[in-house]
Write a protein that holds these residues in place. Structure first.
Motif, mmCIF file in Angstrom:
data_model
loop_
_atom_site.group_PDB
_atom_site.id
_atom_site.type_symbol
_atom_site.label_atom_id
_atom_site.label_comp_id
_atom_site.label_asym_id
_atom_site.label_seq_id
_atom_site.Cartn_x
_atom_site.Cartn_y
_atom_site.Cartn_z
ATOM 1 N N GLY A 75 0.835 -1.190 0.000
ATOM 2 C CA GLY A 75 0.000 0.000 0.000
ATOM 3 C C GLY A 75 0.869 1.238 0.000
ATOM 4 O O GLY A 75 2.073 1.170 -0.226
ATOM 5 N N ARG A 76 0.245 2.364 0.278
ATOM 6 C CA ARG A 76 1.006 3.607 0.290
ATOM 7 C C ARG A 76 1.104 4.141 1.710
ATOM 8 O O ARG A 76 0.174 4.003 2.502
ATOM 9 C CB ARG A 76 0.392 4.636 -0.650
ATOM 10 N N ILE A 114 -1.822 2.839 4.126
ATOM 11 C CA ILE A 114 -3.149 2.649 3.545
ATOM 12 C C ILE A 114 -2.992 1.448 2.615
ATOM 13 O O ILE A 114 -2.436 1.569 1.520
ATOM 14 C CB ILE A 114 -3.606 3.892 2.750
ATOM 15 N N TRP A 115 -3.451 0.297 3.063
ATOM 16 C CA TRP A 115 -3.241 -0.939 2.318
ATOM 17 C C TRP A 115 -4.128 -0.973 1.083
ATOM 18 O O TRP A 115 -5.333 -0.799 1.176
ATOM 19 C CB TRP A 115 -3.546 -2.159 3.181
ATOM 20 N N PHE A 116 -3.533 -1.215 -0.062
ATOM 21 C CA PHE A 116 -4.277 -1.491 -1.294
ATOM 22 C C PHE A 116 -4.535 -2.993 -1.340
ATOM 23 O O PHE A 116 -5.656 -3.449 -1.464
ATOM 24 C CB PHE A 116 -3.480 -1.029 -2.522
ATOM 25 N N CYS A 117 -3.486 -3.753 -1.203
ATOM 26 C CA CYS A 117 -3.553 -5.209 -1.129
ATOM 27 C C CYS A 117 -3.294 -5.564 0.337
ATOM 28 O O CYS A 117 -2.188 -5.367 0.841
ATOM 29 C CB CYS A 117 -2.495 -5.814 -2.057
ATOM 30 N N PHE A 144 -9.346 -9.028 -0.919
ATOM 31 C CA PHE A 144 -7.992 -8.729 -0.464
ATOM 32 C C PHE A 144 -7.483 -7.395 -1.006
ATOM 33 O O PHE A 144 -6.423 -6.927 -0.604
ATOM 34 C CB PHE A 144 -7.017 -9.874 -0.785
ATOM 35 N N ILE A 145 -8.240 -6.755 -1.902
ATOM 36 C CA ILE A 145 -7.860 -5.452 -2.443
ATOM 37 C C ILE A 145 -8.952 -4.444 -2.097
ATOM 38 O O ILE A 145 -10.137 -4.699 -2.307
ATOM 39 C CB ILE A 145 -7.633 -5.515 -3.963
ATOM 40 N N ASP A 146 -8.521 -3.304 -1.574
ATOM 41 C CA ASP A 146 -9.415 -2.205 -1.210
ATOM 42 C C ASP A 146 -9.087 -1.019 -2.111
ATOM 43 O O ASP A 146 -8.006 -0.445 -2.033
ATOM 44 C CB ASP A 146 -9.199 -1.836 0.263
ATOM 45 N N TYR A 202 -14.175 -3.383 -3.894
ATOM 46 C CA TYR A 202 -13.161 -4.315 -3.401
ATOM 47 C C TYR A 202 -12.966 -5.412 -4.427
ATOM 48 O O TYR A 202 -13.887 -5.750 -5.160
ATOM 49 C CB TYR A 202 -13.608 -4.948 -2.070
ATOM 50 N N THR A 203 -11.778 -5.988 -4.437
ATOM 51 C CA THR A 203 -11.465 -7.082 -5.352
ATOM 52 C C THR A 203 -11.071 -8.303 -4.533
ATOM 53 O O THR A 203 -10.406 -8.178 -3.502
ATOM 54 C CB THR A 203 -10.319 -6.685 -6.302
ATOM 55 N N GLY A 204 -11.501 -9.469 -5.009
ATOM 56 C CA GLY A 204 -11.152 -10.699 -4.316
ATOM 57 C C GLY A 204 -11.528 -11.924 -5.115
ATOM 58 O O GLY A 204 -11.827 -11.842 -6.310
ATOM 59 N N TYR A 205 -11.502 -13.037 -4.437
ATOM 60 C CA TYR A 205 -11.849 -14.320 -5.045
ATOM 61 C C TYR A 205 -13.256 -14.712 -4.638
ATOM 62 O O TYR A 205 -13.711 -14.418 -3.533
ATOM 63 C CB TYR A 205 -10.886 -15.414 -4.585
#
Length: 163
Positions: free
Chosen positions: A64-65, A72-75, A106-108, A114-117
């Motif tokens: 993240g950044r 700030i977590w992206f992944c 797992f992605i915000d 959000y992205t995930g499985y």
């Protein structure tokens, strides 16, 4: 530099072009996860994740950044994925409980998406990664989940190369 870190840096620089290309100052990598940590995480969530996920997390346990002293977590790191997934599931678990229980984010994107499985009823991961698009969700039991859980990329690598 491993392949994942190169992809992540390129992805990050696309979003933050003013950062230093040689050593992005605002980019933060979590320490690599061990196979034991990944296995324990999978036991906790009840799903076996694809090898690509394992490979990424063996390279870095989230990224993240940095914003001052905060990341700030992206992944998200493994330890934050269960709570991130639960936050997303709250949106649609009243109307689509089975689908909500089978989505692991797992992605915000910091936009409400959000992205995930997504997993099937037997616990097998469906092909590709999916976006939960909150703007597409209507709080309606009759709504087709394809309107708010959308397949977006075949792989994490494809997502990172989208630029």
């Amino acid at each position: 530099m491993d392949k994942w870190k190169k992809l992540i840096i390129d992805f990050h620089l696309e979003e933050h072009p003013d950062d230093n290309p040689e050593s992005p100052q605002s980019l933060h990598f979590g320490a690599p996860a061990t196979d034991a940590q990944i296995s324990a995480f999978e036991s906790e969530i009840g799903f076996r994740l694809p090898e690509e996920f394992h490979d990424l997390y063996r390279s870095c346990n989230g990224f993240g950044r940095k914003d001052d002293d905060e990341v700030i977590w992206f992944c998200a790191p493994l330890e934050e994925i269960p709570s991130l997934s639960e936050d997303v599931r709250k949106w649609f678990k009243e109307t689509h409980p089975e689908m909500a229980a089978q989505f692991v984010a797992f992605i915000d994107w910091e936009s409400g998406d959000y992205t995930g499985y997504l997993f099937d009823e037997e616990g097998k991961v469906l092909e590709g990664i999916f976006d939960f698009v909150y703007e597409g969700y209507d709080y309606d039991r009759k709504q087709d989940p394809d309107e708010f859980l959308i397949p977006t990329f075949p792989t994490i690598k494809d997502l990172l190369e989208m630029s």
